[in-house]
Design an enzyme around this catalytic site. Sequence first.
Site, short mmCIF file in Angstrom:
data_model
loop_
_atom_site.label_atom_id
_atom_site.label_comp_id
_atom_site.label_asym_id
_atom_site.label_seq_id
_atom_site.Cartn_x
_atom_site.Cartn_y
_atom_site.Cartn_z
N SER A 192 0.85 -1.19 0.00
CA SER A 192 0.00 0.00 0.00
C SER A 192 0.88 1.24 0.00
O SER A 192 2.04 1.20 0.44
CB SER A 192 -0.89 0.02 1.25
OG SER A 192 -1.53 1.27 1.42
N TYR A 205 -2.20 -0.83 10.38
CA TYR A 205 -2.28 -1.26 8.98
C TYR A 205 -1.03 -0.82 8.21
O TYR A 205 -0.42 -1.62 7.48
CB TYR A 205 -3.53 -0.64 8.35
CG TYR A 205 -3.72 -0.88 6.87
CD1 TYR A 205 -4.27 -2.06 6.41
CD2 TYR A 205 -3.38 0.10 5.93
CE1 TYR A 205 -4.47 -2.28 5.05
CE2 TYR A 205 -3.58 -0.11 4.57
CZ TYR A 205 -4.12 -1.30 4.14
OH TYR A 205 -4.32 -1.50 2.80
#
Length: 299
Positions: A192, A205
Amino acid sequence: MSHNQYEQQDPQEQFRSPQEQTGGQQSPPGETRKMPDTPDHGERTYRGSGRLTDRRALITGGDSGIGRAIALAYAREGADVLFTYLPEEEDDARETARLVREAGRTVVAVPGDIRDEDHCQDVVKRAVSELGGLDILVNNAAYQMAREGGILDIDTEQFDRVLKTNLYAMFWLSKAAVPHLEPGSVIINTASIQAYQPSFQLLDYATTKAGIVNFTKALAENLADRGIRVNCVAPGPIWTPLIPATMPEKKVESFGGDTPLGRAGQPAELAPAYVFFAAQESSYITGEVLGVTGGKPLP
């Protein structure tokens, strides 16, 4: 504003702007059918060209979002697919399975929670048994939950869930898959933009996504002498059910607006990166991270 895989278009206007998108708040992990603005997975636009003919792929989190787009693209490129999903995502999983079958390929949909090591090992065994082998492993499934208070709002239960889903499962699945992967096989991980530009609301995350980048690079070096390539796709803001299910409504309303292209990406715009890394044309690429971020830079 319509997507076409081949026709030249202005990328700023190809899909909805943040002002035009409506997520529809829902509980996690989120369902596609509950989104007023349904993501584009390439259903009407992705055209295959035989780049993955008769390959066998295992995709985690294949029921919706990026995972569905990958499954659809792989099937239209000629691959058979086994994908995993959470039991509560049954409706979405059925639709992904339908799309793969419609492409004329074998599909196996496996419910369960990849936070369980035994389940991960079983998933790999089923892929080898029911697809006749394994050539492609896509570690795509992930969990996030934005917390406006940052570290003070993240409890141990959430931290454990995020790390188990995003990191442990990737480790377990990769370890179980490697003995079955022949030279020329590939492992593709999903990182990401958060690995490089972390938001404090997604502290846990973002931590896992940075770990995925380093896992990819280290594993690529580890498996090079086996002829197995390992690469990574790092998405920016992508319009999936996870967004309205895990982010505050105000964040959803502006989601993707801070990119240079001024909008969120669609799952259909991610799938070609996974096809590229799985295909023979990327044979001299391993340990690489490809950003699909709408213009947000990766270091």
